[in-house]
Enzyme design. Structure first.
Site, PDB file in Angstrom:
ATOM      1  CG  ASP A  88       0.130 -10.199 -17.065  1.00 23.90           C
ATOM      2  OD1 ASP A  88      -0.576 -11.111 -16.569  1.00 23.90           O
ATOM      3  OD2 ASP A  88       0.682  -9.333 -16.359  1.00 23.90           O
ATOM      4  CD  GLU A 153      -0.156 -12.000 -10.922  1.00 24.93           C
ATOM      5  OE1 GLU A 153      -0.099 -12.194  -9.707  1.00 24.93           O
ATOM      6  OE2 GLU A 153       0.862 -12.044 -11.654  1.00 24.93           O
TER       7      GLU A 153
HETATM    8  N1  BES Z   1       1.986 -16.711  -9.947  1.00 23.43           N
HETATM    9  C1  BES Z   1       2.729 -15.724  -9.208  1.00 23.43           C
HETATM   10  C2  BES Z   1       2.550 -15.877  -7.709  1.00 23.43           C
HETATM   11  C3  BES Z   1       3.303 -17.069  -7.196  1.00 23.43           C
HETATM   12  C4  BES Z   1       4.677 -16.980  -7.046  1.00 23.43           C
HETATM   13  C5  BES Z   1       2.694 -18.248  -6.907  1.00 23.43           C
HETATM   14  C6  BES Z   1       5.390 -18.085  -6.634  1.00 23.43           C
HETATM   15  C7  BES Z   1       3.394 -19.355  -6.513  1.00 23.43           C
HETATM   16  C8  BES Z   1       4.766 -19.276  -6.384  1.00 23.43           C
HETATM   17  C9  BES Z   1       2.306 -14.342  -9.665  1.00 23.43           C
HETATM   18  O1  BES Z   1       2.205 -14.267 -11.072  1.00 23.43           O
HETATM   19  C10 BES Z   1       3.351 -13.312  -9.242  1.00 23.43           C
HETATM   20  O2  BES Z   1       4.422 -13.343  -9.782  1.00 23.43           O
HETATM   21  N2  BES Z   1       3.017 -12.412  -8.298  1.00 23.43           N
HETATM   22  C11 BES Z   1       3.829 -11.287  -7.961  1.00 23.43           C
HETATM   23  C12 BES Z   1       2.873 -10.184  -7.565  1.00 23.43           C
HETATM   24  C13 BES Z   1       3.400  -8.777  -7.754  1.00 23.43           C
HETATM   25  C14 BES Z   1       3.770  -8.484  -9.174  1.00 23.43           C
HETATM   26  C15 BES Z   1       2.372  -7.782  -7.272  1.00 23.43           C
HETATM   27  C16 BES Z   1       4.782 -11.594  -6.808  1.00 23.43           C
HETATM   28  O3  BES Z   1       4.489 -12.469  -5.977  1.00 23.43           O
HETATM   29  O4  BES Z   1       5.842 -10.981  -6.754  1.00 23.43           O
HETATM   30 MN    MN Z   2       1.163 -15.858 -11.927  1.00 23.51          MN
HETATM   31 MN    MN Z   3       4.280 -14.056 -11.927  1.00 22.62          MN
END
Ligand code: BES
Ligand code: MN
Ligand code: MN
Length: 454
Positions: A88, A153
């Site tokens: 997604d 996710e």
């Molecule tokens: N891949 C990201 C997490 C991430 C962000 C890794 C920046 C490395 C650098 C993940 O898809 C994400 O966006 N996570 C969200 C989680 C939330 C929707 C619960 C976040 O960190 O805001």
């Molecule tokens: Mn991600």
């Molecule tokens: Mn993300």
């Protein structure tokens, strides 16, 4: 192994064409109108797992978006690696700022531009190709492999935790392998060993029973926006610490070795500030920028609304004001406990003149992978070999909600082998993925599976 690496290099352009197909599917998990695209995207991923040579591929329906599963279990006695990723993507707004359409993948200067390119389709796809290359060249894998690719996710993985609970045997593994984080800088092999968690809430203040003329009534009743602003302003002290009693109770402090290692990384506060367009950096006193973003908890207002926000003028004392506030958490803070402390403090700070409503939006537990774990060592050797450079260990300020769940329910640590870059505009217009890193990631993945088989 040389034949496998050669196979990966020879097929680079073909892999890119396949990735383009995947990126053309607008799999935005948060929008109802893309529900059909979610199913289509799950089917595309499943088809690619089958072509790669996995023995069993399944699409599991959930109350939300489908979960894709695949396995190859032909190495009895060897470890089992669970590859996790997400198909997604985030919404595309503001669409006007995209230089090429978000779902028409475009290559420019060795980078592929599309929504989901780096987060997480491009990164997830690397592992499908590494398994395919190993199976095509050697007829087998050095370890057992399972794939778990979800479609929720970006909305906090609501269906995945119950799925893992119900299918703990199916998902049983020794180590989880995830590429959904970033390299420290271009061309530098990196492993992330810590992720922050999240506690995300909405606060609504309710004042008079209707919007009021601010001339007639100004001075007589509390203005919910003024009250909300005062409350938010009191959530940090003068040293940049979060002023919520109990907030820091469970914080795992940085070790002196970690602080030394972070300080040794090449990092210019000046360039960082310049790139972001700010005159100076700020944050919790006594910590560097890397420490503040990777390993210290923070609180931020992510949105605030109330009163007249449309064009032009309308002088009112609004009836309501709302703020969305998130806290990024570090090990061993508990998002549920932190949400309670937050609510208690907010209520404490709220004057009697307004009513208050607090709603929890979602949360994620922070996570940490022990650096001494054999899987971390195997990943280190794999990435160093693929990149021909020494590894860098870092932590990350973002969150991947399911990582803590893998730890808790499957008792498996996660190797965070991210190949993205924080400058690749994830969640922003013009998201892209460096295609050199894409190739190096496929090699790192194959080398990691080989190392784990030893
Ligand atoms: N891949 C990201 C997490 C991430 C962000 C890794 C920046 C490395 C650098 C993940 O898809 C994400 O966006 N996570 C969200 C989680 C939330 C929707 C619960 C976040 O960190 O805001
Ligand atoms: Mn991600
Ligand atoms: Mn993300």
């Amino acid at each position: 192994m040389d034949a496998v690496l050669k196979h990966i290099k020879n097929n680079h352009l073909l892999y890119i064409e396949e990735l383009k197909e995947l990126l053309r599917i607008p799999s935005i998990s948060t929008l109802e109108e893309n529900k059909g695209d979610m199913q289509r995207c799950a089917e595309y991923v499943a088809a690619k797992l089958s072509t790669a040579g996995l023995d069993r591929v399944d699409i599991f329906q959930t109350t939300g978006h489908p979960i894709v599963y695949g396995e190859w279990l032909g190495a009895p006695g060897k470890p089992t690696i669970l590859v996790y990723g997400h198909y997604d993507v985030q919404p595309v707004d503001p669409i006007d700022l995209w230089e090429s359409p978000p779902f028409e993948p475009t290559i420019k200067d060795g980078k592929i531009y599309a929504r989901g390119a780096t987060d997480d389709k491009g990164q997830m796809y690397m592992h499908i190709k590494s398994v395919e290359a190993l199976l095509k060249e050697t007829g087998k894998l050095p370890v057992n492999v399972k794939f778990l690719i979800e479609g929720e996710e970006e909305i906090g993985s609501p269906s995945l935790e119950p799925f893992i609970r119900a299918n703990a045997h199916l998902l049983k593994c020794d180590v989880v392998l995830i590429s959904d984080t970033s390299l420290y800088s271009p061309g530098v092999p990196t492993l992330t060993y810590g992720l922050r968690g999240l506690s995300y809430l909405e606060v609504e203040l309710i004042g008079p029973n209707r919007d009021l003329h601010s001339g007639t009534f100004g001075g007589a009743v509390a203005n919910p926006i003024n009250a909300l602003a005062r409350i938010i302003a009191q959530l940090h002290d003068k040293n940049g610490k979060v002023a919520i009693p109990g907030f820091y109770d469970d914080v795992l402090n940085l070790t002196s070795l970690e602080r030394k290692n972070f300080a040794r990384l090449k990092f210019s506060e000046k360039n960082y500030a310049k790139e972001l367009g700010v005159a100076e950096l700020q944050g919790e006193k006594g910590f560097s920028t890397l420490e503040r973003t990777w390993a210290r908890p923070t609180l931020d207002c992510n949105g605030i609304f109330g009163g007249w926000t449309g064009q032009g003028a309308k002088t009112v004392i609004p009836s309501k004001a709302t703020a969305k506030i998130s806290m990024r958490l570090v090990p061993n803070q508990d998002p549920k406990k932190i949400a309670k402390y937050f609510e208690k403090q907010i209520r404490q700070l709220t004057p009697k003149s307004v009513k208050i409503k607090v709603t929890s939006l979602h949360g994620a537990y922070p996570a940490i992978t022990p650096l001494g774990h054999p899987a971390t060592k195997a990943a280190t050797r794999a990435m160093e070999k693929a990149f021909g450079k020494k590894i860098v260990y870092m932590r990350e300020g973002g969150s991947i909600p399911i990582v803590a769940t893998f730890d808790k329910l499957l008792k498996a640590p996660s190797v965070l082998m991210g190949l993205g870059l924080n400058t690749e505009n994830l969640h922003s217009p013009n998201e892209h993925f460096n295609l050199t890193h894409f190739g190096l990631g496929i090699q790192s993945s194959a080398l990691f599976l080989e190392e784990m088989g030893k």
